[in-house]
Design a protein around this motif. Sequence first.
Motif, short mmCIF file in Angstrom:
data_model
loop_
_atom_site.label_atom_id
_atom_site.label_comp_id
_atom_site.label_asym_id
_atom_site.label_seq_id
_atom_site.Cartn_x
_atom_site.Cartn_y
_atom_site.Cartn_z
N LEU A 85 -0.08 1.82 -11.43
CA LEU A 85 0.56 1.08 -10.35
C LEU A 85 -0.31 -0.09 -9.92
CD1 LEU A 85 3.03 1.05 -8.40
CD2 LEU A 85 1.66 2.45 -6.85
N ARG A 86 -1.57 0.16 -9.76
CA ARG A 86 -2.48 -0.90 -9.32
C ARG A 86 -2.63 -1.98 -10.39
NH1 ARG A 86 -7.06 2.80 -6.23
NH2 ARG A 86 -6.14 2.59 -4.14
N ASP A 87 -2.66 -1.57 -11.64
CA ASP A 87 -2.77 -2.57 -12.72
C ASP A 87 -1.51 -3.43 -12.79
OD1 ASP A 87 -5.26 -1.63 -13.38
OD2 ASP A 87 -4.58 -0.39 -15.06
N ALA A 88 -0.34 -2.80 -12.61
CA ALA A 88 0.92 -3.52 -12.72
C ALA A 88 1.14 -4.47 -11.55
CB ALA A 88 2.09 -2.54 -12.82
N GLU A 89 0.60 -4.12 -10.40
CA GLU A 89 0.91 -4.90 -9.19
C GLU A 89 -0.31 -5.62 -8.63
OE1 GLU A 89 2.73 -2.13 -6.52
OE2 GLU A 89 4.63 -2.14 -7.62
N ARG A 90 -1.33 -5.76 -9.45
CA ARG A 90 -2.54 -6.43 -8.98
C ARG A 90 -2.22 -7.86 -8.56
NH1 ARG A 90 -7.39 -4.55 -9.46
NH2 ARG A 90 -6.76 -3.09 -11.10
N GLY A 91 -2.60 -8.20 -7.35
CA GLY A 91 -2.35 -9.54 -6.83
C GLY A 91 -1.00 -9.70 -6.17
N GLU A 92 -0.10 -8.74 -6.38
CA GLU A 92 1.23 -8.84 -5.78
C GLU A 92 1.36 -8.00 -4.52
OE1 GLU A 92 4.37 -8.02 -8.51
OE2 GLU A 92 3.36 -9.00 -10.19
N VAL A 93 0.63 -6.90 -4.46
CA VAL A 93 0.72 -5.98 -3.34
C VAL A 93 -0.65 -5.79 -2.72
CG1 VAL A 93 1.28 -3.63 -2.62
CG2 VAL A 93 2.67 -4.76 -4.36
N SER A 94 -0.69 -5.84 -1.39
CA SER A 94 -1.93 -5.57 -0.67
C SER A 94 -2.03 -4.07 -0.47
CB SER A 94 -1.93 -6.29 0.68
OG SER A 94 -3.09 -5.95 1.41
N PHE A 95 -2.97 -3.44 -1.16
CA PHE A 95 -3.09 -1.98 -1.09
C PHE A 95 -3.86 -1.58 0.17
CE2 PHE A 95 -2.49 -2.65 -5.67
CZ PHE A 95 -1.41 -1.81 -5.88
N ARG A 96 -3.19 -0.78 1.00
CA ARG A 96 -3.82 -0.27 2.21
C ARG A 96 -3.88 1.25 2.11
NH1 ARG A 96 -0.40 -4.40 5.33
NH2 ARG A 96 1.25 -2.83 5.22
N SER A 97 -4.75 1.85 2.90
CA SER A 97 -4.79 3.30 2.96
C SER A 97 -3.53 3.80 3.65
CB SER A 97 -6.03 3.76 3.75
OG SER A 97 -5.88 3.44 5.12
N LEU A 98 -3.26 5.08 3.50
CA LEU A 98 -2.06 5.64 4.13
C LEU A 98 -2.16 5.53 5.65
CD1 LEU A 98 0.65 6.97 3.51
CD2 LEU A 98 -0.46 9.20 3.76
N LYS A 99 -3.35 5.72 6.19
CA LYS A 99 -3.52 5.60 7.64
C LYS A 99 -3.20 4.19 8.11
CE LYS A 99 -6.62 7.02 11.35
NZ LYS A 99 -7.89 7.69 11.67
N GLU A 100 -3.62 3.20 7.35
CA GLU A 100 -3.32 1.80 7.70
C GLU A 100 -1.81 1.54 7.62
OE1 GLU A 100 -7.39 -0.52 6.28
OE2 GLU A 100 -5.88 0.04 4.79
N GLU A 101 -1.15 2.11 6.60
CA GLU A 101 0.29 1.95 6.48
C GLU A 101 1.01 2.57 7.69
OE1 GLU A 101 2.27 0.42 4.43
OE2 GLU A 101 0.73 -0.28 3.05
N VAL A 102 0.57 3.75 8.08
CA VAL A 102 1.20 4.45 9.19
C VAL A 102 1.01 3.69 10.50
CG1 VAL A 102 1.02 6.51 10.64
CG2 VAL A 102 1.12 6.74 8.15
N ILE A 103 -0.20 3.23 10.76
CA ILE A 103 -0.48 2.50 11.99
C ILE A 103 0.30 1.20 12.02
CG2 ILE A 103 -2.29 1.23 13.22
CD1 ILE A 103 -4.22 3.48 12.42
N GLN A 104 0.47 0.56 10.85
CA GLN A 104 1.20 -0.70 10.76
C GLN A 104 2.67 -0.52 11.15
OE1 GLN A 104 -0.15 -3.61 10.05
NE2 GLN A 104 1.71 -4.86 9.89
N GLN A 105 3.19 0.68 10.99
CA GLN A 105 4.61 0.95 11.19
C GLN A 105 5.10 0.52 12.57
OE1 GLN A 105 6.60 2.15 8.82
NE2 GLN A 105 8.46 2.43 10.01
N PHE A 106 4.31 0.78 13.61
CA PHE A 106 4.74 0.46 14.97
C PHE A 106 3.78 -0.48 15.68
CE2 PHE A 106 7.36 4.22 14.34
CZ PHE A 106 8.57 3.76 14.86
N THR A 107 3.06 -1.29 14.91
CA THR A 107 2.16 -2.26 15.52
C THR A 107 2.94 -3.52 15.92
OG1 THR A 107 0.31 -1.46 14.21
CG2 THR A 107 0.10 -3.66 15.14
#
Length: 286
Positions: free
Chosen positions: A264-286
């Motif tokens: 997944l990371r190789d296929a989407e390198r440069g296209e997706v900003s990879f965040r940790s799951l905690k960062e994704e969760v916190i982003q949900q309602f920021t």
Amino acid sequence: MAELNQDPVDPAETAGEHLSGSSLTTKELQQNLKLMKRGHRLVRVLFEIPSSRIVQQPLSKHVVYQVMVMRSGSFDSHRVWVERRYSDFFSFHHKLQEEFQEELEDVLLPRKLLTGNFSPENISERRLALQDYLAQLFSTHCVRHSPQFPAFFTEPELKRAHVLLRAGQFREALELLQTVLEIQEKLLPWQKSTLTVPTLSALAVCYRDLDEPEQAFGSAHKALPAVRRYGPRSYRAALLELLVDLGYQLRRPVAQLQDELTGLRDAERGEVSFRSLKEEVIQQFT
């Protein structure tokens, strides 16, 4: 109690899918269909407002209603509940009318009361009227499938849970998130499969930070299939990363998960900003 039989699979359609193109006779098809119907239990969603209470504040007071959701039939009969004020119903109805004005022409929200809001008779009457209102909404196809419907039952709790999560109060957040997840799962037959992904991800984060790796792994693993199939892509990498990390800790086989994450990371390198799951969760309602 308001009880509704709704959308889940029609046995006739199921029979057609499995038996079409076969060499069965018409009589045999009819017999098979009867057997399938006999073993098929319709899914029922029930809404109940069994009680209410008056909340007294320094400068005001209001009534809150206990709103229960239960899914029966071939699934479960466990009840889960949240509390809502009349103003919450009023705001919900206004949002729905903006989107479905014609479809909701005959669905009426109980009117505001100018006096007697706190009399036992009026509270009881409104409680039953609001219960019937939810049943009418759910019987309306477009509302039943609208993301606004589950949001009414879960959004306040989700927002409070994320405030607690950001504050590091993970045990308190867990209790709210479990309630949200139960309601979302009861409504899943009529909602997108990804509805529970943010909630399961938040649960995984809470369990991880509470040093409960088994529960964290289970929550993240439960969220992964829907993310693999439908997205969002950012959650997929974050879930895989957490599962790999926890898998090593729990001595689980993680080679396949690691390969999936690497690919997944190789296929989407440069296209997706990879965040940790905690960062994704916190982003949900920021």
